[in-house]
Write a protein that holds these residues in place. Structure first.
Motif, short mmCIF file in Angstrom:
data_model
loop_
_atom_site.label_atom_id
_atom_site.label_comp_id
_atom_site.label_asym_id
_atom_site.label_seq_id
_atom_site.Cartn_x
_atom_site.Cartn_y
_atom_site.Cartn_z
N ALA A 76 0.86 -1.20 0.00
CA ALA A 76 0.00 0.00 0.00
C ALA A 76 0.89 1.24 0.00
CB ALA A 76 -0.90 0.00 1.22
N PRO A 77 0.40 2.34 -0.54
CA PRO A 77 1.20 3.56 -0.57
C PRO A 77 1.27 4.22 0.80
CG PRO A 77 -0.97 4.01 -1.42
CD PRO A 77 -0.92 2.53 -1.15
N CYS A 78 2.22 5.14 0.92
CA CYS A 78 2.27 5.95 2.14
C CYS A 78 1.08 6.90 2.12
CB CYS A 78 3.58 6.73 2.19
SG CYS A 78 3.70 7.81 3.64
N GLN A 79 0.36 6.93 3.21
CA GLN A 79 -0.82 7.78 3.26
C GLN A 79 -0.57 9.07 4.04
OE1 GLN A 79 -3.31 4.76 4.99
NE2 GLN A 79 -4.08 4.07 3.00
N ASP A 80 0.66 9.23 4.52
CA ASP A 80 1.03 10.46 5.21
C ASP A 80 1.57 11.49 4.22
OD1 ASP A 80 0.35 9.39 7.63
OD2 ASP A 80 2.33 9.65 8.57
N ARG A 81 1.38 12.73 4.54
CA ARG A 81 1.97 13.79 3.74
C ARG A 81 2.41 14.91 4.67
NH1 ARG A 81 1.72 10.36 0.61
NH2 ARG A 81 1.27 10.40 -1.62
N CYS A 82 3.51 15.59 4.30
CA CYS A 82 3.90 16.77 5.06
C CYS A 82 4.48 17.82 4.13
CB CYS A 82 4.90 16.41 6.16
SG CYS A 82 6.58 16.12 5.60
N VAL A 83 4.27 19.06 4.47
CA VAL A 83 4.78 20.18 3.68
C VAL A 83 5.27 21.25 4.66
CG1 VAL A 83 4.22 22.00 2.03
CG2 VAL A 83 3.14 19.75 1.81
N ILE A 84 6.47 21.79 4.38
CA ILE A 84 6.97 22.92 5.14
C ILE A 84 7.33 24.02 4.14
CG2 ILE A 84 8.59 23.71 6.92
CD1 ILE A 84 9.35 20.84 7.42
N ASP A 85 7.04 25.22 4.50
CA ASP A 85 7.38 26.30 3.58
C ASP A 85 7.70 27.56 4.37
OD1 ASP A 85 7.80 27.55 1.17
OD2 ASP A 85 6.03 26.61 0.24
N VAL A 86 8.39 28.45 3.69
CA VAL A 86 8.77 29.71 4.31
C VAL A 86 8.06 30.83 3.56
CG1 VAL A 86 10.69 31.27 4.83
CG2 VAL A 86 11.01 28.80 4.94
N THR B 210 -3.16 18.73 2.08
CA THR B 210 -1.98 19.51 2.48
C THR B 210 -1.59 20.51 1.38
OG1 THR B 210 -0.64 17.65 1.70
CG2 THR B 210 -0.95 17.85 4.05
N ARG B 211 -1.63 20.04 0.15
CA ARG B 211 -1.20 20.92 -0.94
C ARG B 211 -2.11 22.14 -1.06
NH1 ARG B 211 -1.60 17.43 -4.96
NH2 ARG B 211 -3.64 18.18 -5.61
N SER B 212 -3.40 21.90 -1.06
CA SER B 212 -4.35 22.99 -1.26
C SER B 212 -4.32 23.97 -0.07
CB SER B 212 -5.76 22.45 -1.48
OG SER B 212 -6.14 21.64 -0.39
N ALA B 213 -4.25 23.42 1.14
CA ALA B 213 -4.24 24.28 2.33
C ALA B 213 -2.97 25.14 2.37
CB ALA B 213 -4.36 23.44 3.59
N MET B 214 -1.84 24.50 2.07
CA MET B 214 -0.59 25.26 2.12
C MET B 214 -0.50 26.27 1.00
SD MET B 214 1.17 24.29 4.75
CE MET B 214 2.87 24.62 4.42
N ASP B 215 -1.02 25.93 -0.15
CA ASP B 215 -1.09 26.90 -1.26
C ASP B 215 -1.88 28.12 -0.83
OD1 ASP B 215 0.41 25.95 -3.32
OD2 ASP B 215 -1.19 24.77 -4.23
N TYR B 216 -3.00 27.84 -0.22
CA TYR B 216 -3.89 28.93 0.19
C TYR B 216 -3.22 29.81 1.24
CZ TYR B 216 -7.92 31.32 2.20
OH TYR B 216 -8.77 32.28 2.65
N LEU B 217 -2.63 29.17 2.25
CA LEU B 217 -1.97 29.92 3.33
C LEU B 217 -0.86 30.82 2.79
CD1 LEU B 217 -1.51 27.43 6.33
CD2 LEU B 217 -3.00 29.43 6.22
N LYS B 218 -0.06 30.23 1.94
CA LYS B 218 1.09 31.00 1.43
C LYS B 218 0.63 32.18 0.58
CE LYS B 218 5.65 30.55 -0.45
NZ LYS B 218 6.74 29.64 -0.80
N LYS B 219 -0.32 31.91 -0.26
CA LYS B 219 -0.83 32.98 -1.14
C LYS B 219 -1.42 34.13 -0.31
CE LYS B 219 -4.40 33.65 -4.65
NZ LYS B 219 -5.56 33.01 -5.29
#
Lengths: 547, 232
Positions: free
Chosen positions: A96-106, A135-144
């Motif tokens: 099975a694939p990894c179901q965890d995801r993490c993103v860090i950004d500055v 994670t991708r959509s939330a972090m995109d939104y936060l950064k923008k």
């Protein structure tokens, strides 16, 4: 090639796009070196597309599986950060694939760091898609939004921002499910988002991930509340809409982790979410001022979690992010940990659990009696009457005639076909309650000789048991009853028969109506009248004689 | 100075130790007399032996045995696998299947409450039912069926029924699944040769106990022994 390649560091929007050249999920075999592991690619994840059945034999083409982003590390404005996700042992074993995801950004050049982690719900087939999208959509939104914002990070603004980011993630996942014509349920995941300005930590949280915050005064705390169901496998995901948005101030460092990591070093709520500090101690070591040092620490944790020691205890996917303000963490204000106190509490807690779950000195049979609602004394025994030539007739619907001793079926006969005597049927309620037997109608203990002499002995299965009260047991057709077919009943003379195994507490209750102290009440009225007349005549003759 | 842990990196005692409670409901009605009850007793012993062989299951699995005939009795309350002692059962009486279902669910609910009180996490409980006949306590059927269906529907319990011999009403056992259940597996075995089912049960529990609780629904149970068939 290894995953902590500085060139692979996420930057801006790059981290939110599928990276064709990024390292694939690794088969973490401890016998391999770290480099070898990194080179080992999961062939399965190279598939261009996967197909799944929706149950109607209509195959839906899914986009390529979202790949894991490589580990990330760096430092900005004196705040170090690193993080990674690893596929857990159980998923490696199951393919099975990894179901965890993490993103860090500055964000910008100020020490403003945003981070997000998600853990796909295991029972949801496409949760790795959901976790990646969330994670991708939330972090995109936060950064923008943060890039466009020039004001101060006041509570009202950041609170709204985080809630909006959670909603953005929720909507993005729902939309993805809709576009792929899949059930939204299949995409469920947790989601935890954080914004850190070097002192204040704002976060929004759904699920059983968590954030451990280390404060400037050296204390540490689980800042989040685990949103879990009652079972170990249950969790309240992002889609449960049960989010909490809060902040912690004076934070010098924090650790974000999915449950595969969090549960390993943070105790449960009953334990006050106590934190095993030795696990995170190297991660918050002061002096992480260079990329090389941060990389060294991140790699140390990556290898440790890929190793057999950790994986023998945790088989879930693993995600860990550590952010530390190097200007604030010093040797003096780091948490102090008392290993002896920890061990002592652990021992006490273990004893407490054992005591509660496995109470000692509780005989199984006593528990059995309580459960069945029937109480009787352990001292009660049954006399073995296997030689009494009395058969167990209960199950077959047969009883023994009290007068002729013949076995008679209860199904059709009301009277004994052999001697004509009326058959005495067992009571409908054949469960025997000794407690009530020993009490009279006023609730007082019943103390007649019968009750006192009642004895029970262990028995073999299938043999009818009778109490040892032979003195009062009516002989068939006994003279003095005045009737061959008695019908009256005296409760004092109820006799209880144990049927089958005495442990089963299943009893047949028979009553018979002989009372030798009051036998004359049972005389036939004509006989009684004749007797009275004769006695009267005799008395008259005697009276005349003496006169 | 190389990065290193100064103390044991993880607590000695795994705080996240999860329990897997399993209730075995076994039919001891009169029709089980003779070879079936002897096979049942052998099976219960084999079950314990199989559990003892798995150290992880030994620490995580908890077993409760409830027998039912004309009445329902708890032969062994929840005990860790390491303390398992196979009871010796005898057969007599009727088949209070529905009362037993209620008792089994009661036991599970009670145990779950104890887990919660102690902050102990747990896997979804198992309810393994073994019977060779049809229920005789039909008056309780509606309530027992409804309660079990709700429990299965809400993922509160894993129901695993097994019919023994030709007299077993497997269709009736299936009726205790919710109507909407995609699969309604019922194990079926010969009355004189079913002790292997207990070994299989032990292996299944062991497998669950080693699994990641977040992927429990994906665990593939071991194949059933050749003498056990699965009807859907």
């Amino acid at each position: 090639m290894w995953p902590f390649d500085k060139d692979k560091k996420q930057s801006d929007h790059e981290s939110f796009q599928l990276k064709k050249n990024a390292p694939k999920e690794r088969n973490l075999d401890q016998s391999d070196t770290f480099e070898c592991i990194a080179d080992e690619e999961n062939e399965k994840s190279d598939n261009v597309s996967d197909t799944i059945s929706d149950g109607d034999d209509d195959e839906v083409i899914l986009p390529p599986e979202p790949e894991l982003d490589p580990p990330v590390y760096g430092i900005t404005g004196g705040v170090s950060y690193w993080g990674f996700s690893q596929r857990g042992e159980s998923h490696i074993k199951n393919g099975a694939p990894c179901q965890d995801r993490c993103v860090i950004d500055v964000v910008n050049s100020s020490p403003l760091i945003i981070a997000g982690i998600a853990d796909g719900v295991g029972s949801c087939m496409l949760s790795h898609y959901g976790a990646a999208t969330a994670t991708r959509s939330a972090m995109d939104y936060l950064k923008k939004e943060l890039i466009a914002y020039n004001g101060s990070l006041d509570d009202a603004y950041v609170g709204d921002l985080l809630r909006s980011a959670m909603m953005c993630a929720y909507e993005a996942v729902r939309k993805e499910a809709e576009e792929l014509e899949q059930l939204e349920y299949s995409f469920q995941s947790t989601l935890t988002l954080a914004i850190y300005d070097g002192s204040t930590l704002f976060f929004s949280h759904a699920g059983d991930d968590g954030i451990v915050a280390i404060l400037e005064d050296g204390t540490m705390d689980l800042a989040t509340v685990r949103k879990k169901g009652e079972e170990a496998s249950s969790v309240v995901p992002l889609q449960g809409l049960d989010w909490e948005t809060r902040k912690s101030t004076n934070v010098s460092a924090f650790v974000m982790a999915t449950d595969g990591v969090l549960d390993a070093f943070v105790g449960g709520e009953v334990e006050g979410n106590r934190i095993y500090y030795p696990f995170i101690e190297p991660a918050v070591t002061p002096g992480q001022l260079t990329d090389a040092k941060i990389k060294e620490i991140a790699e140390f944790y990556y290898q440790y979690m890929a190793g057999p020691e950790y994986r023998s205890k945790v088989t879930d996917d693993l995600t860990m992010i550590v952010v530390a303000n190097q200007k604030k963490i010093t040797a003096e204000n780091l948490p102090k940990f008392d290993k002896d106190a920890w061990d002592k509490y652990s021992a006490e807690r273990e004893a407490q659990i054992k005591s509660a779950l496995y109470p000692e000195n509780e005989p199984e049979k006593n528990r059995k009696k309580e459960n069945s609602g029937t109480a009787y004394s352990e001292q009660e025994t049954y006399r073995d009457v296997s030689s009494d030539n009395v058969d167990d007739a209960g199950d077959a619907g047969e009883i023994l005639c009290d007068y002729c001793g013949e076995k008679v079926s209860l199904e059709k006969a009301k009277f004994c076909p052999y001697c004509g005597a009326e058959l005495r049927l067992p009571f409908k309620n054949d469960h025997y309650d000794t407690a009530s037997r020993y009490r009279d109608s006023y609730g007082e203990p019943y103390r007649d000789s019968y009750a006192d002499s009642y004895q029970q002995t262990s028995t073999s299965q299938g043999k009818l048991q009778i109490p040892s009260i032979t003195k009062r047991y009516p002989e068939p057709g006994r003279k003095g009853t005045g009737k061959k077919n008695p019908t009256k009943s005296s409760k004092k003379n109820d006799v209880y028969f144990s049927k089958g195994n005495s442990k089963k507490k299943s009893y047949k209750k028979y009553d018979y109506d002989f009372d030798e102290d009051r036998w004359w009440f049972d005389l036939d009225p004509v006989t009684f009248l004749l007797g009275v007349i004769i006695v009267a005549i005799v008395l008259i003759f005697v009276s005349f004689f003496f006169h | 100075m190389p990065v290193q842990f100064t103390k044991d990196p993880l607590p000695t005692k795994n705080q996240g130790e999860r329990h897997i409670p399993a209730v075995l409901l076994v039919d001891t009605s009169g029709s089980m007399s003779g070879a079936p009850i002897e096979e049942l007793n052998r099976g219960l012993r084999e079950f314990g032996n199989a559990l003892q062989e798995d150290s992880l299951a030994l620490g995580r699995a908890e077993v409760c045995i409830i027998s039912f005939n004309s009445s329902v009795e708890t032969e062994m309350g929840f005990r860790p696998a390491v303390d398992y002692e196979a009871p010796t059962l005898s057969a007599s009486g009727l088949t209070s299947f529905n009362e037993a279902i209620q008792a089994g669910l009661d036991a599970i609910e009670s145990r779950k409450k104890e887990y919660k009180d102690q902050g102990v996490s747990y896997y979804r409980p198992w309810l393994f039912v073994l019977t060779d006949g049809a229920p005789t306590d039909t008056g309780l059927e509606a309530s027992a069926k409804s309660r079990l269906q709700d429990a299965i529907r809400n993922k509160k319990v894993t129901y695993m029924p097994m019919g023994i011999g030709d007299g077993a009403d497997t269709r009736k056992l299936q009726e205790y699944y919710p109507d909407e259940a995609a699969a309604k597996p019922v194990l079926k075995a010969d009355a004189k040769n079913f002790k292997e089912a207990f070994v299989w049960l032990s292996a299944s529990i062991s497998l669950i106990s080693k699994s990641d609780p977040n992927t429990t629904s994906q665990v593939n149970l071991p194949p059933t022994p050749s003498m056990i068939t699965v009807g859907i």
